[in-house]
Design an enzyme around this catalytic site. Structure first.
Site, PDB file in Angstrom:
ATOM      1  N   ALA A  11       0.837  -1.201   0.000  1.00  0.00           N
ATOM      2  CA  ALA A  11       0.000   0.000   0.000  1.00  0.00           C
ATOM      3  C   ALA A  11       0.868   1.246   0.000  1.00  0.00           C
ATOM      4  O   ALA A  11       0.553   2.250   0.630  1.00  0.00           O
ATOM      5  CB  ALA A  11      -0.921   0.002   1.218  1.00  0.00           C
ATOM      6  N   GLY A  13       1.816   2.826  -2.819  1.00  0.00           N
ATOM      7  CA  GLY A  13       1.636   3.613  -4.043  1.00  0.00           C
ATOM      8  C   GLY A  13       1.379   5.076  -3.704  1.00  0.00           C
ATOM      9  O   GLY A  13       0.837   5.367  -2.637  1.00  0.00           O
ATOM     10  N   ARG A  17      -2.930   9.460  -9.415  1.00  0.00           N
ATOM     11  CA  ARG A  17      -4.089   9.634 -10.286  1.00  0.00           C
ATOM     12  C   ARG A  17      -5.407   9.793  -9.534  1.00  0.00           C
ATOM     13  O   ARG A  17      -6.430  10.144 -10.123  1.00  0.00           O
ATOM     14  CB  ARG A  17      -4.168   8.461 -11.278  1.00  0.00           C
ATOM     15  CG  ARG A  17      -3.097   8.591 -12.361  1.00  0.00           C
ATOM     16  CD  ARG A  17      -3.317   7.591 -13.463  1.00  0.00           C
ATOM     17  NE  ARG A  17      -2.952   6.247 -13.043  1.00  0.00           N
ATOM     18  CZ  ARG A  17      -3.481   5.131 -13.573  1.00  0.00           C
ATOM     19  NH1 ARG A  17      -4.401   5.214 -14.504  1.00  0.00           N
ATOM     20  NH2 ARG A  17      -3.090   3.949 -13.154  1.00  0.00           N
ATOM     21  N   GLN A  77       7.974   2.103   3.114  1.00  0.00           N
ATOM     22  CA  GLN A  77       8.781   2.018   1.891  1.00  0.00           C
ATOM     23  C   GLN A  77       8.974   3.460   1.430  1.00  0.00           C
ATOM     24  O   GLN A  77       8.047   4.077   0.918  1.00  0.00           O
ATOM     25  CB  GLN A  77       8.068   1.189   0.812  1.00  0.00           C
ATOM     26  CG  GLN A  77       8.964   0.932  -0.394  1.00  0.00           C
ATOM     27  CD  GLN A  77       8.206   0.420  -1.609  1.00  0.00           C
ATOM     28  OE1 GLN A  77       7.014   0.645  -1.739  1.00  0.00           O
ATOM     29  NE2 GLN A  77       8.915  -0.253  -2.498  1.00  0.00           N
ATOM     30  N   THR A  83       7.387  -3.778  -6.927  1.00  0.00           N
ATOM     31  CA  THR A  83       6.653  -4.658  -6.017  1.00  0.00           C
ATOM     32  C   THR A  83       7.568  -5.630  -5.259  1.00  0.00           C
ATOM     33  O   THR A  83       7.306  -5.957  -4.103  1.00  0.00           O
ATOM     34  CB  THR A  83       5.596  -5.460  -6.802  1.00  0.00           C
ATOM     35  OG1 THR A  83       6.206  -6.017  -7.983  1.00  0.00           O
ATOM     36  CG2 THR A  83       4.438  -4.572  -7.247  1.00  0.00           C
ATOM     37  N   ASN A 229      -7.209   3.128  -9.192  1.00  0.00           N
ATOM     38  CA  ASN A 229      -6.204   4.155  -9.476  1.00  0.00           C
ATOM     39  C   ASN A 229      -6.806   5.539  -9.604  1.00  0.00           C
ATOM     40  O   ASN A 229      -6.114   6.538  -9.436  1.00  0.00           O
ATOM     41  CB  ASN A 229      -5.463   3.811 -10.774  1.00  0.00           C
ATOM     42  CG  ASN A 229      -4.689   2.514 -10.631  1.00  0.00           C
ATOM     43  OD1 ASN A 229      -3.808   2.407  -9.787  1.00  0.00           O
ATOM     44  ND2 ASN A 229      -5.051   1.525 -11.421  1.00  0.00           N
ATOM     45  N   TYR A 351     -40.406  15.829  14.043  1.00  0.00           N
ATOM     46  CA  TYR A 351     -39.027  15.640  14.489  1.00  0.00           C
ATOM     47  C   TYR A 351     -39.028  15.132  15.927  1.00  0.00           C
ATOM     48  O   TYR A 351     -39.574  15.791  16.821  1.00  0.00           O
ATOM     49  CB  TYR A 351     -38.238  16.961  14.417  1.00  0.00           C
ATOM     50  CG  TYR A 351     -36.875  16.815  15.049  1.00  0.00           C
ATOM     51  CD1 TYR A 351     -35.921  15.969  14.492  1.00  0.00           C
ATOM     52  CD2 TYR A 351     -36.543  17.487  16.236  1.00  0.00           C
ATOM     53  CE1 TYR A 351     -34.682  15.794  15.082  1.00  0.00           C
ATOM     54  CE2 TYR A 351     -35.302  17.324  16.828  1.00  0.00           C
ATOM     55  CZ  TYR A 351     -34.374  16.474  16.247  1.00  0.00           C
ATOM     56  OH  TYR A 351     -33.150  16.286  16.844  1.00  0.00           O
ATOM     57  N   ALA A 365     -49.318  14.702  13.634  1.00  0.00           N
ATOM     58  CA  ALA A 365     -48.584  15.332  12.536  1.00  0.00           C
ATOM     59  C   ALA A 365     -47.958  16.650  12.972  1.00  0.00           C
ATOM     60  O   ALA A 365     -48.574  17.434  13.690  1.00  0.00           O
ATOM     61  CB  ALA A 365     -49.525  15.584  11.363  1.00  0.00           C
ATOM     62  N   SER A 390     -51.668  17.123  16.984  1.00  0.00           N
ATOM     63  CA  SER A 390     -50.881  17.639  15.860  1.00  0.00           C
ATOM     64  C   SER A 390     -50.314  19.024  16.137  1.00  0.00           C
ATOM     65  O   SER A 390     -50.909  19.818  16.865  1.00  0.00           O
ATOM     66  CB  SER A 390     -51.772  17.739  14.616  1.00  0.00           C
ATOM     67  OG  SER A 390     -52.190  16.448  14.255  1.00  0.00           O
TER      68      SER A 390
HETATM   69  C1  UD1 Z   1       1.670  -5.245 -11.023  1.00  0.00           C
HETATM   70  C2  UD1 Z   1       2.290  -6.551 -11.521  1.00  0.00           C
HETATM   71  C3  UD1 Z   1       1.565  -7.007 -12.770  1.00  0.00           C
HETATM   72  C4  UD1 Z   1       0.092  -7.165 -12.482  1.00  0.00           C
HETATM   73  C5  UD1 Z   1      -0.473  -5.874 -11.919  1.00  0.00           C
HETATM   74  C6  UD1 Z   1      -1.901  -6.074 -11.468  1.00  0.00           C
HETATM   75  C7  UD1 Z   1       4.654  -6.456 -10.942  1.00  0.00           C
HETATM   76  C8  UD1 Z   1       6.024  -6.193 -11.444  1.00  0.00           C
HETATM   77  N1  UD1 Z   1       3.687  -6.308 -11.816  1.00  0.00           N
HETATM   78  O1  UD1 Z   1       1.903  -4.282 -12.027  1.00  0.00           O
HETATM   79  O2  UD1 Z   1       2.099  -8.244 -13.212  1.00  0.00           O
HETATM   80  O3  UD1 Z   1      -0.597  -7.535 -13.653  1.00  0.00           O
HETATM   81  O4  UD1 Z   1       0.284  -5.456 -10.771  1.00  0.00           O
HETATM   82  O5  UD1 Z   1      -2.442  -4.841 -11.104  1.00  0.00           O
HETATM   83  O6  UD1 Z   1       4.488  -6.819  -9.799  1.00  0.00           O
HETATM   84  N2  UD1 Z   1       3.522  -0.930  -4.738  1.00  0.00           N
HETATM   85  C9  UD1 Z   1       4.226  -0.562  -3.629  1.00  0.00           C
HETATM   86  N3  UD1 Z   1       5.516  -0.206  -3.762  1.00  0.00           N
HETATM   87  C10 UD1 Z   1       6.164  -0.226  -4.948  1.00  0.00           C
HETATM   88  C11 UD1 Z   1       5.431  -0.609  -6.096  1.00  0.00           C
HETATM   89  C12 UD1 Z   1       4.120  -0.954  -5.963  1.00  0.00           C
HETATM   90  O7  UD1 Z   1       3.682  -0.541  -2.530  1.00  0.00           O
HETATM   91  O8  UD1 Z   1       7.340   0.101  -4.982  1.00  0.00           O
HETATM   92  C13 UD1 Z   1       2.111  -1.310  -4.613  1.00  0.00           C
HETATM   93  C14 UD1 Z   1       1.159  -0.346  -5.296  1.00  0.00           C
HETATM   94  O9  UD1 Z   1       0.693   0.617  -4.392  1.00  0.00           O
HETATM   95  C15 UD1 Z   1       0.040  -1.246  -5.748  1.00  0.00           C
HETATM   96  C16 UD1 Z   1       0.735  -2.573  -5.995  1.00  0.00           C
HETATM   97  O10 UD1 Z   1       1.928  -2.539  -5.275  1.00  0.00           O
HETATM   98  O11 UD1 Z   1      -0.911  -1.439  -4.712  1.00  0.00           O
HETATM   99  C17 UD1 Z   1       0.984  -2.807  -7.470  1.00  0.00           C
HETATM  100  O12 UD1 Z   1       1.798  -1.802  -7.975  1.00  0.00           O
HETATM  101  P1  UD1 Z   1       1.609  -1.212  -9.414  1.00  0.00           P
HETATM  102  O13 UD1 Z   1       2.621  -0.162  -9.656  1.00  0.00           O
HETATM  103  O14 UD1 Z   1       0.196  -0.835  -9.625  1.00  0.00           O
HETATM  104  O15 UD1 Z   1       1.974  -2.504 -10.293  1.00  0.00           O
HETATM  105  P2  UD1 Z   1       1.773  -2.683 -11.831  1.00  0.00           P
HETATM  106  O16 UD1 Z   1       2.919  -2.072 -12.523  1.00  0.00           O
HETATM  107  O17 UD1 Z   1       0.434  -2.260 -12.224  1.00  0.00           O
HETATM  108 CA    CA Z   2      -1.518  -1.323 -11.096  1.00  0.00          CA
END
Ligand code: UD1
Ligand code: CA
Length: 453
Positions: A11, A13, A17, A77, A83, A229, A351, A365, A390
């Site tokens: 979580a 990200g 967007r 992070q 990921t 997103n 009320y 009423a 009422s």
């Molecule tokens: C990732 C998968 C892809 C899959 C897709 C599904 C990888 C390399 N790719 O791609 O195969 O089809 O999800 O949606 O795993 N996140 C972090 N820290 C990071 C990067 C990501 O916490 O450094 C979290 C994001 O917040 C998100 C999730 O991991 O919740 C996925 O990250 P995202 O960047 O959306 O991955 P995709 O490139 O879409």
């Molecule tokens: Ca994604």
């Protein structure tokens, strides 16, 4: 399941967007933060330990993701490096040693516990990595699942895929269960020489296979794996959640005339044989017991509706509204922090706030409990089988006894004992022939003015 499992929830990200001042996982679906939906499903799938990988709003995300009976920790992070990197941020927790490690996303809130369990079962049967995939309507942007001889050979990201690989429509949801004993060994081997220069968790598939691991993919419905997103996707997730929950409730015995117009909260409890008419909105904390009817265009929040009671049309039940059996709250009535006794009726334009209405009492009423003096709230207590005429204003604090009768149009500022009749208005006077005299005088005046012109 008799295995230890750690859930790692990504979580971190940056929610760009969403164009939001808060992390996207804090945005609510059915009134509950997205992250809490994820944690609820994880818990229901039997996991007691979870670690959240967070970027922004760490404190709030951790708070929203902490459920009773679950050990939830958080790791930060600071840089988004992919990921694989994100999962490794939780290295210390993973090192505690678990049979299984489940990786899931904080922004994928509709996954059912059964789906997590299905993956965990495959792991229990001996697979070292179980990837949850889906058949994508439009695979663009997803990692593709490349299968060889029934085993998952690799996951290829869109940007790294060949023309041919891009034609594969079976995609990676991002969710997977990994052998907890070997997870760190494999995660550490992930590199970043790819199109994005990121550490891809998906590389674990090839790494595990190269080191004797068995990798499989299972499928789940695409709608369960939808992510968030943008605000538009958030609305789509809400719609999907609502549809699913209405369906479950209908199958459990609740009638809905126009289900697509009924909006539920995450914790709405509707017992079998409840009827919900069109355009009803449930805020959090509502329970409706069997046989009750919620008529059209009603809004309920923090309310309890007992068996056989009826609400609306056009009624509003606010927090603390408690309706007894067979009670009625009718059109254009608002009830807040008030108990309406069994069989009592509050039928029109009323009320009732900070009040207690005894069983069998009838509220006429337009009755208003004047509960607020501009500074403090005060209570109105009305006994059983009383009758409030009422258009009465009951100025709290005030008590009206059992069987008492309040004349309509009264402003009641003093307590009324049981069985008493109270008037709180000017006494009526009747002047015989006076209307006729007034009318004749007016007509004479009009005639005189006409003659003047
Ligand atoms: C990732 C998968 C892809 C899959 C897709 C599904 C990888 C390399 N790719 O791609 O195969 O089809 O999800 O949606 O795993 N996140 C972090 N820290 C990071 C990067 C990501 O916490 O450094 C979290 C994001 O917040 C998100 C999730 O991991 O919740 C996925 O990250 P995202 O960047 O959306 O991955 P995709 O490139 O879409
Ligand atoms: Ca994604």
């Amino acid at each position: 399941m008799n295995r230890t499992c750690l859930a790692v929830i990504l979580a971190a990200g940056d929610s760009t967007r969403m164009k939001s001042s808060i992390s996207k996982v804090l945005h609510p679906i059915a009134g509950l933060p997205m992250i809490a939906h994820v944690m609820t499903a994880v818990q229901a799938a039997g996991m007691q330990d979870a670690v959240l990988v967070v970027g922004r709003d760490a404190e709030n995300v951790t708070k929203a993701g902490s459920l009773a009976g679950m050990q939830v920790s958080a790791v930060l992070q600071t840089e988004r490096r992919g990921t694989g990197h994100a999962v490794l941020t939780a290295r210390d927790v993973i090192a505690n040693g678990y049979d299984d490690v489940l990786v899931t996303y904080g922004d994928v809130p509709l996954v059912k516990p059964e789906t997590f369990l299905a993956a965990r079962r495959r792991r229990a049967e001996g697979a070292d990595v179980v990837v949850i995939g889906f058949k994508a309507e439009n695979p663009f942007g997803y990692g593709r699942l490349l299968v060889e001889n029934g085993e998952l050979a690799a996951i290829r990201e869109e940007k790294d895929a060949s023309e041919e690989e891009r034609r594969v429509t079976r995609c990676n949801s991002g969710l997977m269960v990994i052998n907890g004993v070997r997870a760190l060994e494999w995660l550490e081997k992930i590199g970043n020489s790819n199109a994005k220069g990121e550490y891809y968790l998906t590389d674990i598939v090839e790494i595990a296979r190269a080191h004797g691991g068995r990798v499989v993919a299972i499928d789940a419905p695409e709608e369960e794996l939808a992510g968030c997103n943008t605000r538009a996707e958030l609305a789509a997730l809400e719609a999907s959640w609502q549809k699913r929950r209405r369906h479950e409730l209908m199958l459990s015995g609740v009638s809905m005339v126009a289900p697509e117009t009924v909006f539920l909260a995450h914790d709405t409890v509707l017992h079998p044989d409840v009827l919900i008419e069109p355009n009803v909105v449930f805020g959090p904390g509502v329970t409706v017991e069997t046989g009750a009817v919620i008529h059209a265009f009603s809004h309920l929040e923090g309310a309890h509706v007992a068996a056989g009671a009826t609400v609306g049309p056009f009624a509003r039940l606010r927090p603390g509204a408690v309706l007894g059996e067979d009670a009625k709250v009718g059109n254009f009535c608002e009830v807040k922090k008030a108990e309406i006794g069994a069989g009592a009726k509050v039928n029109h334009l009323t009320y009732i706030g900070d009040a207690f209405v005894g069983a069998g009492t009838n509220i006429g009423a337009g009755t208003i409990t004047c509960n607020y003096d501009g500074v403090n709230k005060h209570e109105t207590r009305i006994g059983q089988n009383a009758f409030i005429g009422s258009n009465s204003a009951l100025v709290a604090p005030v008590t009206i006894g059992d069987g008492a009768y309040v004349a309509s149009g009264s402003v009641i500022t003093e307590n009324v004992p049981g069985d008493a009749l109270a008037f709180g208005r000017a006494r009526q006077e009747v002047k015989p022939e006076r209307a006729k005299a007034v009318r004749e005088r007016a007509l004479a005046l009009k005639a005189a003015r006409k003659a003047d012109r």
